[in-house]
Design an enzyme around this catalytic site. Structure first.
Site, PDB file in Angstrom:
ATOM      1  N   PRO A   1       0.771  -1.338  -0.081  1.00 40.23           N
ATOM      2  CG  PRO A   1      -0.839  -1.605   1.634  1.00 40.23           C
ATOM      3  CD  PRO A   1       0.504  -2.101   1.176  1.00 40.23           C
TER       4      PRO A   1
ATOM      5  CD  GLU B   1       1.033  -6.956  10.383  1.00 40.08           C
ATOM      6  OE1 GLU B   1       0.398  -7.951  10.220  1.00 40.08           O
ATOM      7  OE2 GLU B   1       0.664  -5.589   9.966  1.00 40.08           O
TER       8      GLU B   1
ATOM      9  NE  ARG C   1      -7.082  -7.291 -20.599  1.00 37.04           N
ATOM     10  CZ  ARG C   1      -8.035  -8.086 -21.327  1.00 37.04           C
ATOM     11  NH1 ARG C   1      -7.983  -9.219 -21.011  1.00 37.04           N
ATOM     12  NH2 ARG C   1      -8.886  -7.632 -21.873  1.00 37.04           N
TER      13      ARG C   1
ATOM     14  CG  ASP D   1      -9.188   0.675 -30.244  1.00 31.95           C
ATOM     15  OD1 ASP D   1      -9.663   0.412 -31.022  1.00 31.95           O
ATOM     16  OD2 ASP D   1      -9.284   1.031 -29.237  1.00 31.95           O
TER      17      ASP D   1
HETATM   18  N1  LIG Z   1      -3.229  -2.923  -1.392  1.00 31.29           N
HETATM   19  C1  LIG Z   1      -2.194  -3.487  -1.819  1.00 31.29           C
HETATM   20  N2  LIG Z   1      -1.549  -3.234  -3.091  1.00 31.29           N
HETATM   21  O1  LIG Z   1      -0.143  -3.997  -3.213  1.00 31.29           O
HETATM   22  N3  LIG Z   1      -0.208  -4.633  -1.992  1.00 31.29           N
HETATM   23  C2  LIG Z   1      -1.090  -4.263  -1.079  1.00 31.29           C
HETATM   24  C3  LIG Z   1      -1.625  -4.941   0.280  1.00 31.29           C
HETATM   25  O2  LIG Z   1      -2.424  -4.683   0.685  1.00 31.29           O
HETATM   26  N4  LIG Z   1      -0.578  -5.684   0.851  1.00 31.29           N
HETATM   27  C4  LIG Z   1      -0.482  -6.126   1.997  1.00 31.29           C
HETATM   28  C5  LIG Z   1      -0.343  -5.226   3.147  1.00 31.29           C
HETATM   29  C6  LIG Z   1      -0.293  -6.008   4.194  1.00 31.29           C
HETATM   30  N5  LIG Z   1       0.541  -6.991   4.567  1.00 31.29           N
HETATM   31  C7  LIG Z   1       0.165  -8.064   3.303  1.00 31.29           C
HETATM   32  C8  LIG Z   1       0.272  -7.320   2.027  1.00 31.29           C
END
Ligand SMILES: Nc1nonc1C(=O)NC1CCNCC1
Length: 261
Positions: free
Chosen positions: A104, A131, A169, A184
């Site tokens: 995130p 985490e 894709r 396209d």
């Molecule tokens: N949204 C997300 N975009 O890429 N990864 C995301 C995600 O939530 N990863 C988790 C975050 C907490 N730990 C486990 C993975």
């Protein structure tokens, strides 16, 4: 437009570091992406940190300094997997890969980002669990951090599959006309138009006459007008960064006049 990769039949090689490689059967065994893997258009290879565990419990997670809830990916098993994937990438493609970490905290993935990634060097995608991963591994081994959206998932595997599906894709030959309209430039950056198929009427709702008319020019303009209008109604932000040619500008103005409250 598709980016000719010049990599011959195998147009996209992606290495994946994940504790749950079997999750990726969702894209390797089904549909357009499944066929692309089967035909070798895209090659996916997997490295599981657990295969590098040396202790009796084959542990792959470790406790956070500073305490607090949750665990992190164990550093040595994760780094061994990333380095092995990087080695293989260079061996197969002759290029140093770009190592991507999904989290995130990363740059928000959109179609332009997908295009950027698929036209660059081969990718090693790291899917985190728990985490997350030690910040020093991000600094030492990760080139770019990307996010698929502002929500918290249980692992990076689904985000990795979203990225790989979207990238696949864009590889020439992966999308055939039958699979779905080869994307396209027209569609790029706009929402899709409404679609209709048999029967001609559902609960008294009919298919727009223009689509039954056989007038291909009128149909093309209707679909373009609908895409522009829906984008204006639902995602006006997309129009801020997309220039419209004269025809598109005129069609949008017509749509707005017809929908003015
Ligand atoms: N949204 C997300 N975009 O890429 N990864 C995301 C995600 O939530 N990863 C988790 C975050 C907490 N730990 C486990 C993975």
């Amino acid at each position: 437009a598709d980016v000719p990769s010049g990599r011959g039949e195998q147009d996209l090689w992606i290495g994946i570091v994940s504790l749950f490689p079997e999750m990726f059967e969702a894209i390797t065994r089904h549909g357009v992406t499944g066929r692309a893997v089967e035909t070798g258009r895209i090659a996916l290879e997997f490295w599981n940190p657990r295969d590098y565990a040396t202790d009796r419990h084959r542990s792959v997670d470790d406790r956070p300094y500073g305490g607090g809830p949750g665990m992190l990916m164990k550093v040595d098993t994760l780094r061994s997997a990333i380095h092995a994937a990087r080695e293989r990438a260079e061996q197969v493609t002759g290029q140093r890969p770009k190592v991507i970490y999904l989290s995130p905290q990363g740059r928000r993935l959109d179609q332009a980002g997908v295009q950027h990634l698929v036209s660059g060097p081969p990718l090693v995608v790291v899917a985190g669990r728990y985490e997350g991963i030690d910040e020093r591994v991000v600094e030492a081994d990760i080139d770019e951090e990307w996010s698929i959206g502002d929500y918290v998932l249980s692992g990076g595997e689904l985000p990795a599959m979203v990225l790989i599906d979207a990238a696949a894709r864009r590889v020439p030959g992966v999308l055939g006309h039958r699979d779905s309209a080869v994307e396209d430039s027209f569609n790029d950056g706009l929402l899709d138009c409404p679609h209709y198929t048999r029967p001609e009427e559902i609960d008294g709702r009919r298919v727009p006459d223009v689509l039954l008319s056989g007038h291909h020019g009128a149909i093309r303009r209707w679909r373009l007008k609908q895409s522009l209008g829906r984008t204006w109604q639902r995602r006006p932000d997309l129009l801020d960064t997309r220039s419209l040619d004269r025809e598109q500008q005129q069609l949008l103005e017509e749509f707005i006049e017809e929908h003015a409250l």
